[in-house]
Design an enzyme around this catalytic site. Structure first.
Site, PDB file in Angstrom:
ATOM      1  N   HIS A 153       0.844  -1.195   0.000  1.00 36.93           N
ATOM      2  CA  HIS A 153       0.000   0.000   0.000  1.00 36.93           C
ATOM      3  C   HIS A 153       0.885   1.253   0.000  1.00 36.93           C
ATOM      4  CE1 HIS A 153      -3.813  -2.178   0.709  1.00 36.93           C
ATOM      5  NE2 HIS A 153      -3.026  -3.036   1.337  1.00 36.93           N
TER       6      HIS A 153
ATOM      7  N   TYR B  13       3.825  -5.239  10.019  1.00 36.52           N
ATOM      8  CA  TYR B  13       3.700  -3.787   9.881  1.00 36.52           C
ATOM      9  C   TYR B  13       4.833  -3.092  10.625  1.00 36.52           C
ATOM     10  CZ  TYR B  13      -1.134  -4.102   8.087  1.00 36.52           C
ATOM     11  OH  TYR B  13      -2.251  -4.358   7.343  1.00 36.52           O
TER      12      TYR B  13
END
Length: 364
Positions: free
Chosen positions: A70, A338
């Site tokens: 992303h 993440y």
């Protein structure tokens, strides 16, 4: 299939299934987060956050300072107006009849921050709710109501199968076919993507949390929930003209916000006994209770290069009192991966700034 976004029209009928698999594989290779097994640091053959992020980099290259997935996105800001209707399900302050500031991000999947918006049909929404007393609620959602696989190891296998062939620059259809044959749980995701053309806007898409979470009420009782953001704007499929524009999603969002705020309804879906809470590939039946918990209002957008969302890690396990993760293995895996991505990109950004401030060098 009518309105199938993956109708690539290959030569020869026998080639069609393989080309279709290649198209789907290219999408799912980029979506979601870097889902990995949290532990497994004992041997190099076990999955680790570093190994999964390394695979993203091997597949798509390294773009310093950007998220490993992303990578292309835009910062947004606004607020959430709670209405108190979810108070019986969760004691979280965000569900009271109060206004909570929100810093968010719209994005498309993939590791290339300069990719054309039409390269994938998936859109994502990430939100950081700033509650009182330092509490936060962070969530990352996609416009698909189910995920491609239900374990970190299966996601890793899919990522490897989707690795671009150096000769073509695209995934090998035979490897994708073998992956999907070995993972029947991918069926619901494939069916949904084939039958739902991508939206023409970030602003008219619905977004889904996909994973189950535990809502804790005032008495301490647990309720399993999933959430979604349902837009007030009318859904419209992307047009051929929009697909020809490199950054049509960002431009369209800017145009919409110039005319006024965008709104979504936060809908909590409550599980019944027996509903799967650790399998993101299985949707819950439509007849489950739905609670309208309030309205998300997005007022402003700003480039991610200097926007407030740039330095936020949208870890879905950062939750306020009244919400807790379920035992879905993808949640802890997302959190750890993440963190690896965040640490790498912020380290790269720090190095860039330090280099630009050395004597004799122009500042960027």
């Amino acid at each position: 299939m009518k309105n199938d976004p993956f109708s690539l029209r290959p030569r020869g009928r026998q080639a069609a299934p393989l080309f279709r698999l290649a198209a789907i594989g290219a999408v799912v290779a980029a979506i979601g987060g870097a889902f990995v097994y949290v532990g497994g640091f004992v041997t190099p053959h076990r999955l680790t956050p570093q190994r999964i992020v390394n695979t993203f980099e091997a597949n798509a290259g390294v773009h310093p300072g950007f998220r490993r997935n992303h990578a292309k996105g835009v910062c947004v800001a606004g607020y959430f107006e709670g209405n108190g209707q979810a108070g019986d399900i969760s004691r979280a302050g965000v569900f009271k009849a109060v206004r909570t500031p929100v810093i968010g991000r719209f994005a498309i999947p993939g590791s290339d921050p300069s990719a054309p918006d039409a390269s994938v049909p998936v859109r994502s929404m990430a939100l950081d709710f700033k509650l009182p007393h330092g509490q936060q609620w962070r969530t990352g959602m996609n416009n698909t109501p189910v995920f491609i696989v239900n374990t970190p190891r299966a996601f890793f296998a899919q990522l490897v199968a989707s690795r671009p062939d150096p000769a073509t620059g695209k995934p090998d259809p035979a490897k994708l076919k073998a992956f999907f044959a070995a993972h029947p749980e991918t069926g619901p995701f494939q069916s949904w993507v084939k039958s739902h053309p991508p939206s023409s806007s970030f602003g008219n898409a619905a977004y889904y949390g996909i994973n189950a979470f535990r809502a804790i009420d005032a008495s301490g009782k647990t309720h399993f929930i999933r959430w979604s953001m349902v837009p007030e704007a009318t859904y419209e499929p992307v047009t051929a003209e929009e697909k020809s524009q490199h950054d049509f999603l960002d431009n369209e969002l800017r145009s919409r916000l110039a005319s006024g705020p965008l709104r979504w309804r936060l809908i909590l879906t409550v599980a019944r006994p027996g509903d799967p809470t650790t399998d993101a590939t299985q949707a819950w039946p439509d007849d489950r209770p739905h609670i309208d918990a309030g309205t998300l209002v997005i007022e402003h957008e700003r480039a991610q290069s200097d926007g407030d969302c740039r330095d936020i890690n949208y870890d879905p396990t950062i939750l306020p009192d009244g919400l807790k993760p379920s035992a879905d293995p993808l949640l802890a895996a997302r959190s750890s991966a993440y963190a690896v991505s965040y640490n790498r990109r912020t380290h790269e950004e720090a190095q860039r700034l330090a280099s630009s401030q050395q004597p004799g060098r122009d500042h960027e």
